[in-house]
Design an enzyme around this catalytic site. Sequence first.
Site, PDB file in Angstrom:
ATOM      1  CE  LYS A 217     -20.563  19.038  -8.856  1.00 53.74           C
ATOM      2  NZ  LYS A 217     -21.552  17.794  -8.512  1.00 53.74           N
ATOM      3  NE  ARG A 252     -20.977  18.657  -0.966  1.00 55.84           N
ATOM      4  CZ  ARG A 252     -20.009  18.969  -1.641  1.00 55.84           C
ATOM      5  NH1 ARG A 252     -19.855  19.483  -3.186  1.00 55.84           N
ATOM      6  NH2 ARG A 252     -18.559  18.937  -1.381  1.00 55.84           N
TER       7      ARG A 252
END
Length: 272
Positions: A217, A252
């Site tokens: 991210k 995740r």
Amino acid sequence: MSSDINFERRPRVMGILNMTPDSFSDGGRFNQAQVAVERVRQMIQEGADIIDIGGESTRPGAPAISEEEELARVIPVIEAIRHDSAIPISVDTSKPAVMHAAVAAGASLINDVRALQEPGALDMAAQLGVPICLMHMQGQPRTMQANPHYDDVVEEVLAFLQQRIELCQAAGIAPARLIIDPGFGFGKTVQHNLALFRYLPRFVKTGYPVLVGVSRKSMIGKLLGERPVDERLAGSLALATLAGWLGAAIVRVHDVRESVDALTLCRAVRHA
């Protein structure tokens, strides 16, 4: 959660499979059914415990897509994976019709970035009887990173998740079916994300399994001097390891093998 997922051995690794042309990291790479099945086989070999399939990008600025388009993207792939493997499948969706069709096709977990706030989603989740991950997001993907603001991000995210938990229970969803996700990067600045990570044990202490999704991210890129997406592996592994150390039940990730290795060593040290 499916009985073959044991949270005690180590944090479960959820491998990401984006059936979208525009996801921030791997958009368009796996959006054909046979290619997706081959990718899932690879992730299983690498140690994935769950496969998370999404048909609508939730990256900042992502446009919405129709229910029909999302169904067309994810259902054939879920059916193909279920025909090929018994691995637990999570469907990353907020749409009740997609939840219903995905579970019918073989999905065994609903992963909803909107925490069942869409019309009909709460009732549908209650009917389907599978585990649900409730995530916090401030705003919507198209605008969530415009100017996120909190007076106390940890308290506000905890309060939101507790409210959603109470509404789920009122709708007949058993507490044992619920998983929570602070929503890293969803309407948060880098400092908000760091605060949520620093106080992740507060979320763990609720007693609900906590899912952490920070793989590749933008917070990693920014903290490492504007590192591009394909150079964020080390940062992703550092945060995955921290998440495991701090008590996350599910991590995740895009990079399954490396994450499994990191979390296995983390657990070995913790339980030495």
